[in-house]
Write a protein that holds these residues in place. Structure first.
Motif, short mmCIF file in Angstrom:
data_model
loop_
_atom_site.label_atom_id
_atom_site.label_comp_id
_atom_site.label_asym_id
_atom_site.label_seq_id
_atom_site.Cartn_x
_atom_site.Cartn_y
_atom_site.Cartn_z
N ARG A 1 0.83 -1.19 0.00
CA ARG A 1 0.00 0.00 0.00
C ARG A 1 0.87 1.25 0.00
O ARG A 1 2.06 1.19 0.33
CB ARG A 1 -0.89 0.05 1.25
N SER A 2 0.29 2.36 -0.37
CA SER A 2 0.99 3.63 -0.25
C SER A 2 1.09 4.01 1.22
O SER A 2 0.22 3.69 2.03
CB SER A 2 0.25 4.73 -1.01
N TYR A 3 2.16 4.70 1.55
CA TYR A 3 2.37 5.09 2.95
C TYR A 3 1.38 6.15 3.39
O TYR A 3 1.11 7.13 2.69
CB TYR A 3 3.78 5.63 3.15
N ARG A 4 0.81 5.93 4.58
CA ARG A 4 0.02 6.94 5.29
C ARG A 4 0.37 6.85 6.76
O ARG A 4 0.47 5.74 7.31
CB ARG A 4 -1.49 6.67 5.11
N PRO A 5 0.60 7.97 7.42
CA PRO A 5 1.05 7.94 8.82
C PRO A 5 0.06 7.26 9.76
O PRO A 5 0.46 6.75 10.80
CB PRO A 5 1.24 9.41 9.17
N ASP A 6 -1.24 7.27 9.41
CA ASP A 6 -2.21 6.61 10.28
C ASP A 6 -2.28 5.11 10.02
O ASP A 6 -2.89 4.38 10.81
CB ASP A 6 -3.60 7.24 10.10
N LYS A 7 -1.68 4.65 8.93
CA LYS A 7 -1.74 3.24 8.56
C LYS A 7 -0.47 2.47 8.91
O LYS A 7 -0.48 1.25 9.00
CB LYS A 7 -2.00 3.09 7.06
#
Length: 442
Positions: free
Chosen positions: A149-155
């Motif tokens: 997945r693409s990086y997301r700080p909440d993930k």
């Protein structure tokens, strides 16, 4: 023992050069289990097949990883350089046909030069970066719905200790998961860190266990016992010079590090040992870790509880429908991972390993070569299932399925979350490091 005496009498004081077939340089299957300096390349699961479990899908990937292969510490670098004079003495004696190394091993020793510089003590090596990068790629292939997945700080949550080697290991892992161009703001590491590095945080443990001479009783007894003394004598004969315990440790350390730095090459210093002798040296290392960080001291499991609590609490929140990251990536050190394993009971044997039971502990569970090699990793994957128990957990050690005691054996290595809670729930309820700070007395 009788055979050894007869062999010595037949060989006499001046041993001949070995045949080519017994050269370490030509060994196709060398012994590479070097305790905590074991190269990760030789112990991990090679398959990167996607994990597809019918009626179950992963919802969180939690991993605790040791940093990848590092350079030797500063004192070790100086000791490695000091081997040059010992090497010259060995070569001189071998030229006089004192000793027992084959021609190619002698030539490799003649060409040897130290491969460490004082500007890089303890730093991650290029091999260490590859360790973490390819580890990430393999896990990404196994669990694409979570990690591709693409990086997301909440993930995704990334955390590491305050050292160059764990920081760069984290970056290598991120590179493997998201690519080198991803823009990630990483948190500042804590120092001391009560979760990732409780060994630095807990002063009581440092005093009562880590720096307590009693913790070294078994390892020291083994050092001066018959097995280690046999190794010392045998290596001395093989190299044609009297080797001290300090020499032996220096040679063994150099052998291990050079193999870890260059997994496709041989270290000429490894030719000093037979496979059986390397197993004895490995056991000596395990004895030290067992009493300092393993099941040989009751305090160790209490110091190792914060990471176990973190894992259990996160999975409990998922069970309760609370939002959690898809991936939690932690990077720490062998000491703290061993303490974590002790808290969970990973690597526990039926009886203690001691200086006197080496012969019967060849199949021991507390084997740091397999528990905490370079880039060691323990992964826990939380699954939600549409059939049977709604939540299950898969554990992996060095990417291989790990079946914890009490969990049923099945193809996928799944353990019901209810079993895990029953077995380990007390850790979440009782984990408390307040005992670490003794009251100051005047």
């Amino acid at each position: 023992m009788l055979l050894f005496i007869l062999w010595t009498a037949l060989m006499g004081p001046l041993a001949t050069v070995q045949a080519k077939g017994s050269c370490y340089a030509y060994e196709r299957n060398p012994y590479v289990l070097f305790s905590t300096y074991t190269p990760y390349e030789f112990v991990h699961e090679n398959s990167d097949d996607r994990v597809d479990i019918p009626k179950c899908h992963p919802v969180q990937f939690w991993i605790l990883s040791r940093h990848g292969t590092r350079y030797i510490k500063e004192d070790g670098i100086k000791e490695m350089w000091s081997l040059r004079s010992l090497r010259d003495e060995i070569i001189s004696n071998l030229d006089k046909r004192q000793g027992r190394l084959c021609t190619q091993d002698v030539e490799n020793l003649k060409k040897w030069t130290p491969q460490a510089v004082l500007t890089l003590p303890n730093d991650l090596t290029p091999q260490g970066y590859r360790d973490a990068y390819y580890l990430a790629l393999r896990y990404k292939s196994r669990f694409p719905t979570l990690l591709n997945r693409s990086y997301r700080p909440d993930k995704f949550q990334v955390q590491f200790t305050d050292t160059q080697r764990t920081t760069l290991t984290a970056f290598a892992f991120i590179d493997g998961i998201f690519g080198s161009t991803v823009d990630i703001e990483l948190p500042q590491p804590l120092s001391p860190d009560p979760v990732l590095k409780p060994s630095d945080y807990c002063t009581a443990w440092d005093e009562d266990v880590n720096h307590n001479p009693d913790s070294m009783k078994e390892a020291n007894a083994f050092l001066y016992g018959p097995e280690m003394q046999s190794v010392l004598q045998s290596v001395s004969r093989r190299l044609g010079t009297n080797i001290t315990n300090e020499n032996l440790d220096n040679i063994y350390t150099t052998c291990r590090f050079e193999k870890a730095w260059h997994v496709d090459s041989v270290s000429p210093w490894c030719a000093a040992f037979t496979k059986d002798e390397l197993k004895i040296l490995e056991y000596k290392e395990d004895l030290e870790s067992y009493y300092k960080r393993g099941f040989g001291n009751e305090m160790n499991k209490h110091v190792g509880c914060p990471l176990a609590k973190d894992l259990l609490d996160r999975f409990s929140k998922l069970e309760n429908g609370e939002t959690q990251p898809s991936g939690v990536f932690y990077f720490s050190h062998d000491t703290d991972i061993q303490l974590f394993f002790t808290s969970l009971g990973v690597g526990k044997d039926r009886i203690n390993i001691t200086h006197s039971n080496y012969a019967t502990m060849a199949r021991r569970n507390w084997r740091t070569s397999l528990l905490t090699p370079f880039a060691s990793n323990f992964a826990a994957i939380f699954f939600k299932c549409d059939r049977g128990e709604p939540f299950r957990v898969q554990f992996r050690l060095q990417e291989k399925l790990l079946r914890l005691k009490g969990c049923p054996h099945n193809r996928w290595g799944l353990c019901d979350w209810s079993v895990i809670k029953k077995k380990y729930g007390y850790i979440s309820d009782t984990c408390d490091l307040s005992f670490c700070f003794k009251e100051m007395t005047e």
